[in-house]
Scaffold this motif. Sequence first.
Motif, PDB file in Angstrom:
ATOM      1  N   GLY A   1     -48.085  10.714  24.883  1.00 40.64           N
ATOM      2  CA  GLY A   1     -46.721  10.515  25.119  1.00 40.64           C
ATOM      3  C   GLY A   1     -46.374   8.839  25.013  1.00 40.64           C
ATOM      4  O   GLY A   1     -44.987   8.526  25.215  1.00 40.64           O
ATOM      5  N   VAL A   2     -47.147   8.329  24.370  1.00 41.09           N
ATOM      6  CA  VAL A   2     -47.042   6.657  24.269  1.00 41.09           C
ATOM      7  C   VAL A   2     -45.757   6.450  23.404  1.00 41.09           C
ATOM      8  O   VAL A   2     -45.427   7.154  22.352  1.00 41.09           O
ATOM      9  CB  VAL A   2     -48.342   6.065  23.399  1.00 41.09           C
ATOM     10  N   GLY A   3     -44.770   5.562  23.878  1.00 43.46           N
ATOM     11  CA  GLY A   3     -43.460   5.427  23.402  1.00 43.46           C
ATOM     12  C   GLY A   3     -42.343   5.926  23.948  1.00 43.46           C
ATOM     13  O   GLY A   3     -41.070   5.892  23.737  1.00 43.46           O
ATOM     14  N   ASP A   4     -42.806   6.951  24.902  1.00 40.81           N
ATOM     15  CA  ASP A   4     -41.738   7.762  25.677  1.00 40.81           C
ATOM     16  C   ASP A   4     -41.972   7.395  27.116  1.00 40.81           C
ATOM     17  O   ASP A   4     -42.517   8.336  27.826  1.00 40.81           O
ATOM     18  CB  ASP A   4     -41.773   9.169  25.392  1.00 40.81           C
ATOM     19  N   ARG A   5     -41.464   6.197  27.852  1.00 44.06           N
ATOM     20  CA  ARG A   5     -42.043   5.983  29.033  1.00 44.06           C
ATOM     21  C   ARG A   5     -40.730   6.473  30.017  1.00 44.06           C
ATOM     22  O   ARG A   5     -39.460   6.196  29.823  1.00 44.06           O
ATOM     23  CB  ARG A   5     -42.260   4.492  29.037  1.00 44.06           C
ATOM     24  N   VAL A   6     -41.308   7.185  31.098  1.00 45.51           N
ATOM     25  CA  VAL A   6     -40.167   7.701  32.076  1.00 45.51           C
ATOM     26  C   VAL A   6     -40.755   7.258  33.455  1.00 45.51           C
ATOM     27  O   VAL A   6     -41.899   7.595  33.721  1.00 45.51           O
ATOM     28  CB  VAL A   6     -39.962   8.991  31.794  1.00 45.51           C
ATOM     29  N   ASP A   7     -40.180   6.484  34.357  1.00 45.28           N
ATOM     30  CA  ASP A   7     -40.514   6.144  35.550  1.00 45.28           C
ATOM     31  C   ASP A   7     -41.885   5.824  35.636  1.00 45.28           C
ATOM     32  O   ASP A   7     -42.833   6.068  36.570  1.00 45.28           O
ATOM     33  CB  ASP A   7     -40.580   7.447  36.501  1.00 45.28           C
ATOM     34  N   GLY A   8     -42.349   4.912  34.528  1.00 44.90           N
ATOM     35  CA  GLY A   8     -43.402   4.131  34.629  1.00 44.90           C
ATOM     36  C   GLY A   8     -44.585   4.592  34.070  1.00 44.90           C
ATOM     37  O   GLY A   8     -45.733   4.268  34.225  1.00 44.90           O
TER      38      GLY A   8
ATOM     39  N   MET B   1     -36.321   6.862  15.045  1.00 47.61           N
ATOM     40  CA  MET B   1     -37.466   7.676  15.724  1.00 47.61           C
ATOM     41  C   MET B   1     -38.601   7.122  16.204  1.00 47.61           C
ATOM     42  O   MET B   1     -39.459   7.745  17.165  1.00 47.61           O
ATOM     43  CB  MET B   1     -38.072   8.609  14.447  1.00 47.61           C
ATOM     44  N   TRP B   2     -38.962   5.755  16.042  1.00 44.22           N
ATOM     45  CA  TRP B   2     -40.041   5.007  16.242  1.00 44.22           C
ATOM     46  C   TRP B   2     -40.010   3.844  17.346  1.00 44.22           C
ATOM     47  O   TRP B   2     -38.863   3.320  17.643  1.00 44.22           O
ATOM     48  CB  TRP B   2     -40.855   4.371  15.120  1.00 44.22           C
ATOM     49  N   SER B   3     -41.121   4.031  18.139  1.00 46.80           N
ATOM     50  CA  SER B   3     -40.920   2.650  19.179  1.00 46.80           C
ATOM     51  C   SER B   3     -41.207   1.264  18.646  1.00 46.80           C
ATOM     52  O   SER B   3     -41.404   1.179  17.433  1.00 46.80           O
ATOM     53  CB  SER B   3     -42.179   3.164  20.235  1.00 46.80           C
ATOM     54  N   ALA B   4     -41.330   0.374  19.304  1.00 43.71           N
ATOM     55  CA  ALA B   4     -41.471  -1.057  18.922  1.00 43.71           C
ATOM     56  C   ALA B   4     -42.869  -1.204  18.139  1.00 43.71           C
ATOM     57  O   ALA B   4     -42.724  -2.141  17.011  1.00 43.71           O
ATOM     58  CB  ALA B   4     -41.482  -1.990  19.921  1.00 43.71           C
TER      59      ALA B   4
ATOM     60  N   GLU C   1     -38.558   7.734  22.373  1.00 45.47           N
ATOM     61  CA  GLU C   1     -38.176   9.108  23.023  1.00 45.47           C
ATOM     62  C   GLU C   1     -37.286   9.874  22.132  1.00 45.47           C
ATOM     63  O   GLU C   1     -37.613  11.149  22.154  1.00 45.47           O
ATOM     64  CB  GLU C   1     -37.241   8.459  24.064  1.00 45.47           C
ATOM     65  N   ARG C   2     -36.613   9.465  21.125  1.00 47.00           N
ATOM     66  CA  ARG C   2     -35.815  10.156  19.841  1.00 47.00           C
ATOM     67  C   ARG C   2     -36.876  10.835  19.366  1.00 47.00           C
ATOM     68  O   ARG C   2     -36.966  12.101  19.173  1.00 47.00           O
ATOM     69  CB  ARG C   2     -34.953   9.430  19.374  1.00 47.00           C
ATOM     70  N   GLY C   3     -37.856  10.133  18.657  1.00 40.99           N
ATOM     71  CA  GLY C   3     -38.982  10.937  18.047  1.00 40.99           C
ATOM     72  C   GLY C   3     -39.792  11.978  18.760  1.00 40.99           C
ATOM     73  O   GLY C   3     -39.916  13.160  18.387  1.00 40.99           O
TER      74      GLY C   3
ATOM     75  N   GLN D   1     -33.037   7.678  28.210  1.00 40.95           N
ATOM     76  CA  GLN D   1     -33.382   6.490  28.456  1.00 40.95           C
ATOM     77  C   GLN D   1     -32.829   5.554  27.809  1.00 40.95           C
ATOM     78  O   GLN D   1     -32.683   5.550  26.420  1.00 40.95           O
ATOM     79  CB  GLN D   1     -34.939   6.185  28.391  1.00 40.95           C
ATOM     80  N   PRO D   2     -32.104   4.296  28.184  1.00 43.55           N
ATOM     81  CA  PRO D   2     -31.775   3.401  27.073  1.00 43.55           C
ATOM     82  C   PRO D   2     -32.873   2.609  26.036  1.00 43.55           C
ATOM     83  O   PRO D   2     -33.962   2.567  26.572  1.00 43.55           O
ATOM     84  CB  PRO D   2     -31.410   2.183  28.149  1.00 43.55           C
ATOM     85  N   ALA D   3     -32.285   2.555  24.912  1.00 45.18           N
ATOM     86  CA  ALA D   3     -33.123   1.920  23.857  1.00 45.18           C
ATOM     87  C   ALA D   3     -33.796   0.659  24.184  1.00 45.18           C
ATOM     88  O   ALA D   3     -33.008  -0.309  24.819  1.00 45.18           O
ATOM     89  CB  ALA D   3     -32.562   1.911  22.623  1.00 45.18           C
ATOM     90  N   PRO D   4     -34.866   0.246  24.121  1.00 41.06           N
ATOM     91  CA  PRO D   4     -35.542  -1.168  24.627  1.00 41.06           C
ATOM     92  C   PRO D   4     -34.851  -2.365  23.651  1.00 41.06           C
ATOM     93  O   PRO D   4     -34.265  -1.841  22.441  1.00 41.06           O
ATOM     94  CB  PRO D   4     -36.865  -1.194  23.922  1.00 41.06           C
TER      95      PRO D   4
END
Length: 289
Positions: A19-26, A172-175, A182-184, A213-216
């Motif tokens: 789930g890396v890239g989609d962080r929820v509640d830490g 779709m991609w994280s940093a 999350e979208r991806g 979640q808000p985008a970084p």
Amino acid sequence: MAAARVPRFAALGDSLTEGVGDRVDGAWRGWAALLAQGLGTSGEPAEFRNFAVSGALARDVQETQAPAALAYAPDLTSVIVGVNDTLRHTFDIRDLAVRLDEICSALSGNGSRLLTACLPDPGAMLALPAPLARPLARRQRAVNAVVHALSERYGAVHLHLADRSWVEDRSMWSADRLHPGERGHRVIARRFHELLTAGGLALGAAPGGEPEQPAPSRTAKAVWLATAGTAWVARRCTDLLPQLLGLAGAELGHWARGTSARLDHVAENALTAALASLSPVPPLARMGE
């Protein structure tokens, strides 16, 4: 699916499935957890366990994750691994093919329906220079070819994630440019849910498509790249970079001599040998058949 209990879903693999890239509640959530919410009914949600671990190789899935999943006795099992193998100097497509075959055989033979996916190569995701990107692309194409063969052999629900449109859509991609945001993750979950619904294997509603979640921010992305991202690159460079530079040198040498096709030929021969090493007969027991 077994009528005596709610469906069970086990997820095996590496950071993509962790789930890396989609962080929820830490904590990491990811596509597999999102998909699990739509596999059971509202009254009887599916059971879910995520055995995936960031950095996992096919060997790790075979030796550690698969036995744990077999003990869990899932109805559905996702097996998505191989990108980390392409980033190792020990990459061996035949060894990977044999390990994936054994994983799929054990799980399918135990009555679990498999979920698989082909993935883009890291060189394309990171937009590496061609001499560095081409060796990684050859490796990932070989991994995808093995996954395609095994998916057909074991009747897996297979998702294509290596197409250009998926790679080029940066929303779709994280940093880190390697893991979905999350979208991806939501797109992957929804695509799998669509395939499973068509096969009568998903009974609940599809996961939502819009991020919650808000985008970084740019600052958050920059901080990540300067800290965790740098550490990730350093770990991979220690293992892969010397060999990758050698592969890049060979790539440039063959390009200068007009013999680049030889490298493709060598990779094709290795893939042919890997596919020939797969077990000849699939098991008969498959969920939903």
